[in-house]
Motif scaffolding. Structure first.
Motif, short mmCIF file in Angstrom:
data_model
loop_
_atom_site.label_atom_id
_atom_site.label_comp_id
_atom_site.label_asym_id
_atom_site.label_seq_id
_atom_site.Cartn_x
_atom_site.Cartn_y
_atom_site.Cartn_z
N THR A 135 0.81 -1.23 0.00
CA THR A 135 0.00 0.00 0.00
C THR A 135 0.84 1.27 0.00
O THR A 135 0.31 2.37 0.14
N GLY A 136 2.18 1.11 -0.18
CA GLY A 136 3.09 2.24 0.01
C GLY A 136 2.93 3.41 -0.95
O GLY A 136 3.47 4.48 -0.71
N LEU A 137 2.21 3.26 -2.05
CA LEU A 137 2.10 4.34 -3.04
C LEU A 137 0.79 5.11 -2.96
O LEU A 137 0.58 6.06 -3.72
N VAL A 138 -0.11 4.69 -2.07
CA VAL A 138 -1.44 5.31 -2.03
C VAL A 138 -1.93 5.42 -0.59
O VAL A 138 -1.41 4.74 0.29
N SER A 139 -2.93 6.27 -0.37
CA SER A 139 -3.61 6.16 0.91
C SER A 139 -4.94 5.48 0.63
O SER A 139 -5.70 5.89 -0.24
#
Lengths: 71, 328, 346
Positions: A30-34
């Motif tokens: 999930t590191g690229l989005v919230s």
């Protein structure tokens, strides 16, 4: 590879989400989005690239208006 | 207990393995004699086939290599309009194979053979070096009635194309196991006796039958179009695929039309019998999702065309290469 | 807008001839899969562009991977479709058969687990890709640093689209509009194409990957031909500014560089390399520029530039096919030649 299908986030555990595609579950970073549970997302090579936006219908309608005016 | 090279020696360990696992489950009056070859009752026209099974994993959701090898062999016989009668099986076990797993597989084979109405009349066991896997080779014999003539060369313009159910379940099951994608997809491995018998006993004008295994629907139909020198036209939105398998394919960049099945067939039947044939297949075991998906035409020899969901026409080829998961 | 209206317009279009390039390999695949060429007027020509990351990777890069996989205690990890891309002499699949240590993965993130489980193995990830995939490598680097994992390096062949599209336009490729890559745009945002659209006065349409979505984009491009308009027909996941979190992470670890595209040569500013401060994670990616053709008659270069259709290559189907690919466009399932062959496009 890039999956053009929308998947649904059903669980988030630390940095990893479980994403469901009609009953097929894959893990995605999930590191690229919230993102939150219940969101529909685009997944590529084990990472969530984007959360599906809800404004798309109006924006497409507006774009077609512009295209018709241009022509 | 684990398999060792001694189990392939032909000596005492081999004898015990055969007695305790194979003979015990496959028992019938022919096999029980333990002769060098089986002598069985015959027929004027017989169908003969052979197949080898190397699936990995050997047990998977919905089936195992044992059920698979019986279904594969029986279905190949059925596709020529034969009534399957006898099977042989050769086991190639790798050192380290677990006898409990072998027992489960053999029990599953025996049960599937009973369901398909065939006797396993001869067998063989060998052991090779390795890490606990197994392969099975089979041969099958079936009886064909004098007036039955079903072959890949007989697709005729005007005929209707029927498939017996959803595409891709088996292939998706095996790939899912290997890639660790969690889902509830199960293999469709099944013997298709009931639906084929229903078509034959009701005198449906069946021109061609094919089981839709490796290479998938597109490969099978393209080959039929080539062999019968005709065009086959399909409608994409009439081809049944479960939503889960559809998305599974989407995830890996694969297409359901190129996915293997182990309990599905295509029937090419005369147009006047199509509705009746569909009804017979649908009311048979394993045929509830059957559908009419297209027709045979005389446009060009060897062409397979599919009208896509948005109305485009796409030409389908036989499966090329091995279908690696893609980057984008 | 109604799909039937769009279909009718595209089928009956009888104006100026247009040549529209889909830059992205997934679009090439989708166009074949939905039978889109049969829905268009003869005045609308589709050209497949250089948008398959595997296809544009030069042979020297593959050769280096082959060397690495044979080094002791070394494992090359890769996406599946790189396995059969020809280097100057052989491919990774053959190298694996000769005892090379090559492992196919679905996601680069799998290396985190692998590297921890096998601390004495040096993992080299074959990091190919466009703007869509680079953020995944940035995430991987972030995790490697956070978890202090020392046995993973990247051999990069990372490409960026705008400079390559600029190069195509400047080289005189006969293109009157671009279907802009959908998933690249998710990261970059659709605005990234504005300078190009302005400079060359041709329209760009960002498209999704469903049949309707591609038809909508084609409709926009035909209607707006001659204008430098950037249209976003994929607002479901694409915004004007893109995924800024991903952009920032990429900028942290990578910097712009020149890159060699197979068959096209070096293009200034069309690639990314690891920044100097992260050199410890680089397996020697710079200067892998040699690009040797397997077969002298192979015309992948002209196919990639849209100058010829795959069917016009003398090797197509006869000598070059997916079982025996002579050039990169036939190897990858996203490659133009592969797509034309398996779908019998003419």
């Amino acid at each position: 590879m890039c999956v053009a299908l929308p998947g649904k986030v059903i669980e988030i555990n630390d940095r990893t989400a479980t994403v469901d595609f009609s009953g097929n579950q894959v893990k995605a970073d999930t590191g690229l989005v919230s993102v939150k549970e219940g969101d529909y997302v685009l997944v590529h090579a084990g990472c969530i690239m984007q959360v599906m936006r809800k404004e798309e219908a109006e924006e497409l309608e507006e774009l077609f208006r512009e295209v018709e005016e241009n022509a | 207990m684990k398999i060792t090279m001694a189990h392939g020696s032909g000596g005492r360990a081999t004898g015990e393995l055969i007695e305790q696992i194979f003979a015990k489950n496959f028992n019938n009056e022919v096999l029980d004699k333990m002769e060098d070859s089986a002598v069985v009752a015959g027929n004027k026209k017989i169908a003969v086939t052979t197949d080898s099974f190397v699936v990995d994993p050997i047990e998977f959701p919905g089936g195992d290599i044992g059920r698979l090898c019986v279904c594969g062999t029986v279905n190949d016989l059925l596709m020529r309009g034969a009534k399957p009668q006898y099977l042989t099986c050769g086991f190639i076990l790798q050192e380290g194979a677990d006898t409990e797993v072998i027992r489960r597989i053999v029990e599953s084979m025996a049960e599937t053979a009973r369901e398909a109405g065939v006797q396993i009349v001869a067998g063989d066991t060998k052991v090779v070096e390795g890490n606990g896997g197994m392969y099975i080779n089979t041969a099958g014999v079936g009886f064909v009635e004098e007036d039955v003539e079903i072959s890949a060369q007989q697709c005729t313009p005007g005929d209707v194309v029927i498939i017996s159910g959803n595409m891709g379940d088996h292939h998706a099951t095996i790939l899912g196991c290997r890639m660790g994608i969690e889902n509830t997809i199960k293999s469709d491995n099944a013997p298709l006796n009931e639906m084929v018998n229903a078509l034959l006993t009701n005198k449906i004008k069946v021109h061609t039958l094919r089981d839709i295994t490796r290479g998938g629907l597109a490969t099978v139909l393209k080959e039929l179009a080539q062999t019968s020198k005709c065009t086959i036209r399909l409608k994409e939105d009439s081809i049944p695929v479960s939503p889960q398998v559809r998305d599974f394919c989407g995830l890996l960049g694969l297409e359901p039309y190129y996915m293997g099945n182990e309990g599905k067939m295509v029937a090419i039947v005369a147009k006047e019998d199509a509705a009746k044939a569909l009804e017979l297949i649908r009311s048979s075991r394993y045929g509830q999702d059957a559908a009419i998906i297209g027709e045979v035409t005389d446009e060009e020899a060897g062409e397979l065309w599919m009208e896509t969901a948005i109305g485009g026409i796409r030409s389908l080829e036989i499966l090329q290469g091995e279908g690696l998961p893609r980057i984008c | 807008m109604n799909l039937e209206t769009i279909k009718k317009y595209l089928k009956e279009y009888d104006g100026e001839e247009v040549a529209l390039m889909e830059v992205c390999g997934s679009h090439t695949g989708a166009i074949s899969k939905f039978g889109i060429p049969t829905l268009l007027s003869k005045k609308i020509r589709l050209i497949s562009g250089p948008g398959c990351p595997v296809c544009v990777t030069p042979s020297a890069y593959i050769d280096r991977l082959i060397e690495l996989c044979k080094e002791p205690d070394t494992c090359v990890a890769t996406f599946g479709d790189l396995m059969r891309v020809p280097g100057s002499e052989k491919n990774l699949s053959l190298a694996k058969g000769e005892g090379g240590n090559v492992r196919m993965v679905y996601s680069p993130m799998e290396l985190l687990t692998l590297a921890k489980e096998n601390p004495t193995t040096n993992y080299i990830f074959a990091a190919v890709g466009f703007e869509t995939t680079t953020p995944v490598y940035a995430l991987l680097l972030e995790s490697l640093i956070r978890e202090n994992i020392k046995n993973v390096k990247l051999l990069t062949a990372l490409k960026t689209m705008p400079a390559a599209i600029n190069w195509l336009c400047a080289s005189g490729a006969p293109i009157t509009g671009f279907i802009a890559p959908g998933h690249v745009s998710v990261i970059t945002g659709s605005d990234i194409f504005k300078p190009l659209a302005d400079k060359y006065g041709i329209p760009f349409a960002v498209a999704g990957f469903q049949g309707e979505e591609i038809l909508e984009a084609l409709y926009g491009l035909v209607k707006c031909q001659g204008s430098g308009k950037v249209m976003n027909f994929y607002p479901k996941v694409v915004t004007a500014e893109g995924n800024t979190v991903a952009q920032k992470k990429v900028a942290t670890y990578f910097e712009e560089s020149s890159a060699v595209w197979r068959g096209m040569g070096a293009i200034e500013g069309s690639g990314l390399l690891l920044r100097k401060e992260y050199a410890e994670f680089d397996a020697g990616s710079a200067d892998l520029n040699e690009d040797k053709k397997l077969n002298k008659a192979c015309r992948c270069d002209q196919v990639l530039m849209g100058k010829i259709s795959p069917t016009e290559c003398p090797l197509f189907r006869k000598v070059c096919n997916p079982m025996n690919p002579q050039g990169a466009c036939m190897v990858s399932e996203e490659g133009s030649c592969h797509q034309y062959l398996v779908n019998n496009r003419r």
